[in-house]
Design a protein around this motif. Sequence first.
Motif, PDB file in Angstrom:
ATOM      1  N   ASN A  25      27.041  30.961  27.333  1.00 43.63           N
ATOM      2  CA  ASN A  25      26.662  29.385  27.259  1.00 43.63           C
ATOM      3  C   ASN A  25      25.995  29.064  25.902  1.00 43.63           C
ATOM      4  O   ASN A  25      25.162  29.952  25.654  1.00 43.63           O
ATOM      5  CB  ASN A  25      25.719  29.042  28.600  1.00 43.63           C
ATOM      6  CG  ASN A  25      26.754  28.820  29.958  1.00 43.63           C
ATOM      7  OD1 ASN A  25      28.003  29.208  29.852  1.00 43.63           O
ATOM      8  ND2 ASN A  25      26.270  28.410  30.783  1.00 43.63           N
ATOM      9  N   ARG A  26      26.175  28.110  25.596  1.00 42.97           N
ATOM     10  CA  ARG A  26      25.418  27.739  24.244  1.00 42.97           C
ATOM     11  C   ARG A  26      24.169  27.281  24.772  1.00 42.97           C
ATOM     12  O   ARG A  26      23.884  26.325  25.931  1.00 42.97           O
ATOM     13  CB  ARG A  26      26.243  26.642  23.566  1.00 42.97           C
ATOM     14  CG  ARG A  26      27.374  27.261  22.995  1.00 42.97           C
ATOM     15  CD  ARG A  26      28.228  26.027  21.816  1.00 42.97           C
ATOM     16  NE  ARG A  26      29.292  26.516  21.359  1.00 42.97           N
ATOM     17  CZ  ARG A  26      29.869  26.058  20.364  1.00 42.97           C
ATOM     18  NH1 ARG A  26      29.331  25.043  19.873  1.00 42.97           N
ATOM     19  NH2 ARG A  26      31.009  26.708  19.905  1.00 42.97           N
ATOM     20  N   VAL A  27      23.057  27.209  23.761  1.00 41.31           N
ATOM     21  CA  VAL A  27      21.808  26.640  24.157  1.00 41.31           C
ATOM     22  C   VAL A  27      21.817  25.326  23.229  1.00 41.31           C
ATOM     23  O   VAL A  27      21.963  25.225  22.092  1.00 41.31           O
ATOM     24  CB  VAL A  27      20.769  27.643  23.581  1.00 41.31           C
ATOM     25  CG1 VAL A  27      19.357  27.089  23.728  1.00 41.31           C
ATOM     26  CG2 VAL A  27      20.831  29.192  24.215  1.00 41.31           C
ATOM     27  N   SER A  28      21.651  24.285  23.897  1.00 40.75           N
ATOM     28  CA  SER A  28      21.348  22.777  23.482  1.00 40.75           C
ATOM     29  C   SER A  28      20.077  22.861  22.641  1.00 40.75           C
ATOM     30  O   SER A  28      19.111  23.686  22.832  1.00 40.75           O
ATOM     31  CB  SER A  28      21.447  21.716  24.340  1.00 40.75           C
ATOM     32  OG  SER A  28      20.089  21.974  25.034  1.00 40.75           O
ATOM     33  N   ALA A  29      19.824  22.096  21.568  1.00 42.83           N
ATOM     34  CA  ALA A  29      18.681  21.786  20.913  1.00 42.83           C
ATOM     35  C   ALA A  29      17.429  21.476  21.807  1.00 42.83           C
ATOM     36  O   ALA A  29      16.523  22.076  21.495  1.00 42.83           O
ATOM     37  CB  ALA A  29      18.972  20.620  19.855  1.00 42.83           C
ATOM     38  N   SER A  30      17.682  20.726  22.862  1.00 45.71           N
ATOM     39  CA  SER A  30      16.473  20.579  23.569  1.00 45.71           C
ATOM     40  C   SER A  30      16.069  21.518  24.501  1.00 45.71           C
ATOM     41  O   SER A  30      14.969  21.816  24.690  1.00 45.71           O
ATOM     42  CB  SER A  30      16.901  19.211  24.531  1.00 45.71           C
ATOM     43  OG  SER A  30      17.848  19.548  25.196  1.00 45.71           O
ATOM     44  N   PRO A  42       7.474  28.372  17.353  1.00 44.56           N
ATOM     45  CA  PRO A  42       8.468  27.128  16.604  1.00 44.56           C
ATOM     46  C   PRO A  42       9.825  27.578  17.032  1.00 44.56           C
ATOM     47  O   PRO A  42      10.192  28.437  16.746  1.00 44.56           O
ATOM     48  CB  PRO A  42       7.943  26.960  15.716  1.00 44.56           C
ATOM     49  CG  PRO A  42       7.453  28.493  15.081  1.00 44.56           C
ATOM     50  CD  PRO A  42       6.889  29.122  16.142  1.00 44.56           C
ATOM     51  N   VAL A  43      10.676  26.340  16.826  1.00 45.29           N
ATOM     52  CA  VAL A  43      12.246  26.870  17.128  1.00 45.29           C
ATOM     53  C   VAL A  43      12.538  27.366  15.945  1.00 45.29           C
ATOM     54  O   VAL A  43      13.710  28.261  16.016  1.00 45.29           O
ATOM     55  CB  VAL A  43      12.697  25.161  17.207  1.00 45.29           C
ATOM     56  CG1 VAL A  43      14.444  25.298  16.985  1.00 45.29           C
ATOM     57  CG2 VAL A  43      12.467  24.518  18.361  1.00 45.29           C
ATOM     58  N   SER A  44      11.995  27.334  14.742  1.00 45.16           N
ATOM     59  CA  SER A  44      12.431  28.108  13.472  1.00 45.16           C
ATOM     60  C   SER A  44      12.205  29.375  13.817  1.00 45.16           C
ATOM     61  O   SER A  44      13.303  29.995  12.949  1.00 45.16           O
ATOM     62  CB  SER A  44      11.447  27.637  12.341  1.00 45.16           C
ATOM     63  OG  SER A  44      10.000  27.991  12.587  1.00 45.16           O
ATOM     64  N   PHE A  45      11.627  29.956  14.657  1.00 43.08           N
ATOM     65  CA  PHE A  45      11.579  31.333  15.040  1.00 43.08           C
ATOM     66  C   PHE A  45      12.882  31.997  15.253  1.00 43.08           C
ATOM     67  O   PHE A  45      13.188  33.066  15.070  1.00 43.08           O
ATOM     68  CB  PHE A  45      10.639  31.553  16.094  1.00 43.08           C
ATOM     69  CG  PHE A  45      10.647  32.942  16.824  1.00 43.08           C
ATOM     70  CD1 PHE A  45       9.843  34.026  16.303  1.00 43.08           C
ATOM     71  CD2 PHE A  45      11.505  33.102  17.836  1.00 43.08           C
ATOM     72  CE1 PHE A  45       9.980  34.983  17.021  1.00 43.08           C
ATOM     73  CE2 PHE A  45      11.582  34.646  18.422  1.00 43.08           C
ATOM     74  CZ  PHE A  45      10.589  35.487  17.753  1.00 43.08           C
ATOM     75  N   GLU A  89      25.135  18.780  32.047  1.00 41.40           N
ATOM     76  CA  GLU A  89      25.289  19.791  30.886  1.00 41.40           C
ATOM     77  C   GLU A  89      26.889  20.354  31.351  1.00 41.40           C
ATOM     78  O   GLU A  89      27.742  20.634  30.398  1.00 41.40           O
ATOM     79  CB  GLU A  89      24.377  20.903  31.247  1.00 41.40           C
ATOM     80  CG  GLU A  89      24.836  21.898  30.268  1.00 41.40           C
ATOM     81  CD  GLU A  89      23.478  23.043  30.150  1.00 41.40           C
ATOM     82  OE1 GLU A  89      23.677  23.823  29.399  1.00 41.40           O
ATOM     83  OE2 GLU A  89      22.439  22.927  31.066  1.00 41.40           O
ATOM     84  N   ASN A  90      27.236  20.327  32.301  1.00 41.80           N
ATOM     85  CA  ASN A  90      28.574  21.297  32.728  1.00 41.80           C
ATOM     86  C   ASN A  90      29.711  19.967  32.354  1.00 41.80           C
ATOM     87  O   ASN A  90      30.755  20.490  31.739  1.00 41.80           O
ATOM     88  CB  ASN A  90      28.806  21.605  34.084  1.00 41.80           C
ATOM     89  CG  ASN A  90      28.889  20.523  35.269  1.00 41.80           C
ATOM     90  OD1 ASN A  90      28.074  19.543  34.853  1.00 41.80           O
ATOM     91  ND2 ASN A  90      29.176  20.696  36.238  1.00 41.80           N
ATOM     92  N   GLN A  91      29.734  18.923  32.776  1.00 47.53           N
ATOM     93  CA  GLN A  91      30.509  17.773  31.938  1.00 47.53           C
ATOM     94  C   GLN A  91      30.423  17.842  30.466  1.00 47.53           C
ATOM     95  O   GLN A  91      31.461  17.311  29.945  1.00 47.53           O
ATOM     96  CB  GLN A  91      30.252  16.577  32.652  1.00 47.53           C
ATOM     97  CG  GLN A  91      30.640  16.816  34.356  1.00 47.53           C
ATOM     98  CD  GLN A  91      30.146  15.342  35.012  1.00 47.53           C
ATOM     99  OE1 GLN A  91      29.193  14.568  34.654  1.00 47.53           O
ATOM    100  NE2 GLN A  91      30.579  15.274  36.388  1.00 47.53           N
TER     101      GLN A  91
END
Length: 106
Positions: A25-30, A42-45, A89-91
């Motif tokens: 599964n892909r990881v969403s930004a949130s 941090p997300v940059s990690f 998410e699934n939809q």
Amino acid sequence: MTQQQLGENVGIKFQQIQKYETGMNRVSASRLWDIGQALSVPVSFFFEGLDEEVAEGMEEAVVPADAKGDLLADKEALELVRSYYAIPENQRRRLFDLARVLSDVA
């Protein structure tokens, strides 16, 4: 930290963490933000070591040249993004796949 602990900190089941880890599964930004918060990084990690050339190539793949600029300044685009993330998410994944197929046809 175990997958179970991370899942609890993020508010999802450990099986979902496994799917993220394996790439199923892909990881969403949130969700990436939530994981970063749970791990105190941090997300940059998650992008460390990504060289500049690859990063530029990713930007080209994500945002077509004719859509560059302040895309989210466009009221319709912003409304579309907000509506998209309001879908379960699934939809949302199925809608994304449909949009990808339709954009390949156009």
